[in-house]
Scaffold this motif. Structure first.
Motif, PDB file in Angstrom:
ATOM      1  N   UNK A  54       0.866  -1.176   0.000  1.00  0.00           N
ATOM      2  CA  UNK A  54       0.000   0.000   0.000  1.00  0.00           C
ATOM      3  C   UNK A  54       0.903   1.226   0.000  1.00  0.00           C
ATOM      4  N   UNK A  55       0.550   2.222  -0.789  1.00  0.00           N
ATOM      5  CA  UNK A  55       1.289   3.488  -0.796  1.00  0.00           C
ATOM      6  C   UNK A  55       0.470   4.499  -0.005  1.00  0.00           C
ATOM      7  N   UNK A  56       1.116   5.113   0.977  1.00  0.00           N
ATOM      8  CA  UNK A  56       0.447   6.115   1.806  1.00  0.00           C
ATOM      9  C   UNK A  56       1.145   7.465   1.650  1.00  0.00           C
ATOM     10  N   UNK A  57       0.363   8.507   1.635  1.00  0.00           N
ATOM     11  CA  UNK A  57       0.871   9.875   1.564  1.00  0.00           C
ATOM     12  C   UNK A  57       1.800  10.089   0.370  1.00  0.00           C
ATOM     13  N   UNK A  58       1.660   9.253  -0.630  1.00  0.00           N
ATOM     14  CA  UNK A  58       2.451   9.374  -1.849  1.00  0.00           C
ATOM     15  C   UNK A  58       3.951   9.317  -1.573  1.00  0.00           C
ATOM     16  N   UNK A  59       4.311   8.704  -0.416  1.00  0.00           N
ATOM     17  CA  UNK A  59       5.709   8.731  -0.003  1.00  0.00           C
ATOM     18  C   UNK A  59       6.112   7.534   0.859  1.00  0.00           C
ATOM     19  N   UNK A  60       5.158   6.818   1.388  1.00  0.00           N
ATOM     20  CA  UNK A  60       5.446   5.684   2.263  1.00  0.00           C
ATOM     21  C   UNK A  60       4.858   4.431   1.635  1.00  0.00           C
ATOM     22  N   UNK A  61       5.643   3.360   1.649  1.00  0.00           N
ATOM     23  CA  UNK A  61       5.177   2.093   1.111  1.00  0.00           C
ATOM     24  C   UNK A  61       5.134   1.077   2.245  1.00  0.00           C
ATOM     25  N   UNK A  62       3.993   0.446   2.384  1.00  0.00           N
ATOM     26  CA  UNK A  62       3.780  -0.579   3.392  1.00  0.00           C
ATOM     27  C   UNK A  62       3.712  -1.915   2.673  1.00  0.00           C
ATOM     28  N   UNK A  63       4.581  -2.828   3.056  1.00  0.00           N
ATOM     29  CA  UNK A  63       4.607  -4.178   2.501  1.00  0.00           C
ATOM     30  C   UNK A  63       4.070  -5.109   3.585  1.00  0.00           C
ATOM     31  N   UNK A  64       3.219  -6.048   3.203  1.00  0.00           N
ATOM     32  CA  UNK A  64       2.682  -6.992   4.179  1.00  0.00           C
ATOM     33  C   UNK A  64       2.627  -8.384   3.572  1.00  0.00           C
ATOM     34  N   UNK A  65       2.792  -9.386   4.429  1.00  0.00           N
ATOM     35  CA  UNK A  65       2.745 -10.773   3.985  1.00  0.00           C
ATOM     36  C   UNK A  65       2.017 -11.617   5.030  1.00  0.00           C
ATOM     37  N   UNK A  66       1.149 -12.498   4.557  1.00  0.00           N
ATOM     38  CA  UNK A  66       0.432 -13.426   5.421  1.00  0.00           C
ATOM     39  C   UNK A  66       1.342 -14.621   5.676  1.00  0.00           C
ATOM     40  N   UNK A  67       1.967 -14.637   6.835  1.00  0.00           N
ATOM     41  CA  UNK A  67       2.919 -15.707   7.134  1.00  0.00           C
ATOM     42  C   UNK A  67       2.237 -17.011   7.544  1.00  0.00           C
ATOM     43  N   UNK A  68       0.941 -17.017   7.732  1.00  0.00           N
ATOM     44  CA  UNK A  68       0.241 -18.279   7.970  1.00  0.00           C
ATOM     45  C   UNK A  68       0.139 -19.068   6.669  1.00  0.00           C
ATOM     46  N   UNK A  69       0.187 -18.345   5.568  1.00  0.00           N
ATOM     47  CA  UNK A  69       0.193 -19.000   4.248  1.00  0.00           C
ATOM     48  C   UNK A  69       1.551 -19.656   4.040  1.00  0.00           C
ATOM     49  N   UNK A  70       2.607 -18.872   4.201  1.00  0.00           N
ATOM     50  CA  UNK A  70       3.988 -19.345   4.155  1.00  0.00           C
ATOM     51  C   UNK A  70       4.848 -18.234   4.754  1.00  0.00           C
ATOM     52  N   UNK A  71       5.763 -18.599   5.636  1.00  0.00           N
ATOM     53  CA  UNK A  71       6.584 -17.609   6.338  1.00  0.00           C
ATOM     54  C   UNK A  71       7.649 -17.011   5.425  1.00  0.00           C
ATOM     55  N   UNK A  72       7.861 -15.724   5.601  1.00  0.00           N
ATOM     56  CA  UNK A  72       8.953 -15.052   4.891  1.00  0.00           C
ATOM     57  C   UNK A  72      10.270 -15.532   5.494  1.00  0.00           C
ATOM     58  N   UNK A  73      11.237 -15.766   4.649  1.00  0.00           N
ATOM     59  CA  UNK A  73      12.555 -16.216   5.104  1.00  0.00           C
ATOM     60  C   UNK A  73      13.531 -15.054   5.009  1.00  0.00           C
ATOM     61  N   UNK A  74      14.732 -15.261   5.533  1.00  0.00           N
ATOM     62  CA  UNK A  74      15.761 -14.226   5.426  1.00  0.00           C
ATOM     63  C   UNK A  74      16.015 -13.833   3.988  1.00  0.00           C
ATOM     64  N   UNK A  75      16.052 -14.821   3.104  1.00  0.00           N
ATOM     65  CA  UNK A  75      16.295 -14.541   1.679  1.00  0.00           C
ATOM     66  C   UNK A  75      15.149 -13.754   1.055  1.00  0.00           C
ATOM     67  N   UNK A  76      13.912 -14.093   1.428  1.00  0.00           N
ATOM     68  CA  UNK A  76      12.775 -13.378   0.846  1.00  0.00           C
ATOM     69  C   UNK A  76      12.688 -11.948   1.384  1.00  0.00           C
ATOM     70  N   UNK A  77      13.071 -11.762   2.637  1.00  0.00           N
ATOM     71  CA  UNK A  77      13.098 -10.407   3.206  1.00  0.00           C
ATOM     72  C   UNK A  77      14.208  -9.601   2.536  1.00  0.00           C
ATOM     73  N   UNK A  78      15.354 -10.232   2.330  1.00  0.00           N
ATOM     74  CA  UNK A  78      16.442  -9.567   1.606  1.00  0.00           C
ATOM     75  C   UNK A  78      15.994  -9.186   0.195  1.00  0.00           C
ATOM     76  N   UNK A  79      15.232 -10.077  -0.441  1.00  0.00           N
ATOM     77  CA  UNK A  79      14.730  -9.785  -1.793  1.00  0.00           C
ATOM     78  C   UNK A  79      13.844  -8.553  -1.775  1.00  0.00           C
TER      79      UNK A  79
END
Length: 164
Positions: A54-79
């Motif tokens: 989601x982009x807020x205030x035309x300047x902030x980006x919020x990234x979200x992931x449902x980790x119950x579906x599959x957890x983000x790993x160190x590599x995916x966070x780095x990506x």
């Protein structure tokens, strides 16, 4: 796999990236297109992640992931961090700026971290000011407490000092 932001559950994990300036309309369209594809292809060890942005205030980006579906790993966070390094390079924007963002209607006023105490002393930031805080516990916390009043954020220490 990209999902609509509103469809993500309250327990979704959240990362907030603040740009050092607002996006132009063209940049906003580019960022949306770029991130939609990046999130669509996002995975952890080959398993697709259910994520959105989601982009807020035309300047902030919020990234979200449902980790119950599959957890983000160190590599995916780095990506995902790599997306912002790439966007920074392509657009000439710093997404790792640590300025404090004061919310003023639908825009932000940035204060360099070292100038925040002075901004409080001058009354530019008050206890009732809304601040775009850079971290939240999860999507429920984001939805309920973001942006936060300055007095309910880490900035509260400056108000105690200012009132003494």
């Amino acid at each position: 796999m990209y999902v609509e932001f509103q469809q993500l559950p309250a327990h979704a994990r959240v990362w907030i990236y603040q740009a050092n300036r607002a996006f132009t309309e063209q940049e906003n369209r580019f960022v949306q297109s770029y991130l939609k594809q990046a999130v669509q292809d996002w995975n952890a060890h080959g398993a697709p992640l259910a994520g959105s942005f989601q982009i807020r205030y035309n300047q902030i980006i919020v990234i979200a992931v449902d980790e119950h579906h599959h957890a983000a790993s160190g590599c995916s966070i780095d990506a995902s961090t790599g997306w912002f390094k790439d966007l920074a390079f392509q657009l000439g924007i710093d997404f790792f700026d640590r300025s404090v963002a004061l919310v003023q209607e639908e825009a932000l006023q940035l204060f360099p971290l070292l100038e925040v105490k002075q901004a409080v002393a001058q009354g530019l930031i008050t206890t009732e000011s809304f601040i775009a805080i850079p971290q939240v516990k999860d999507l429920a916390d984001y939805r309920a407490h973001w942006p936060a009043q300055a007095n309910d954020s880490w900035l509260k220490k400056y108000f105690v000092a200012a009132s003494v």
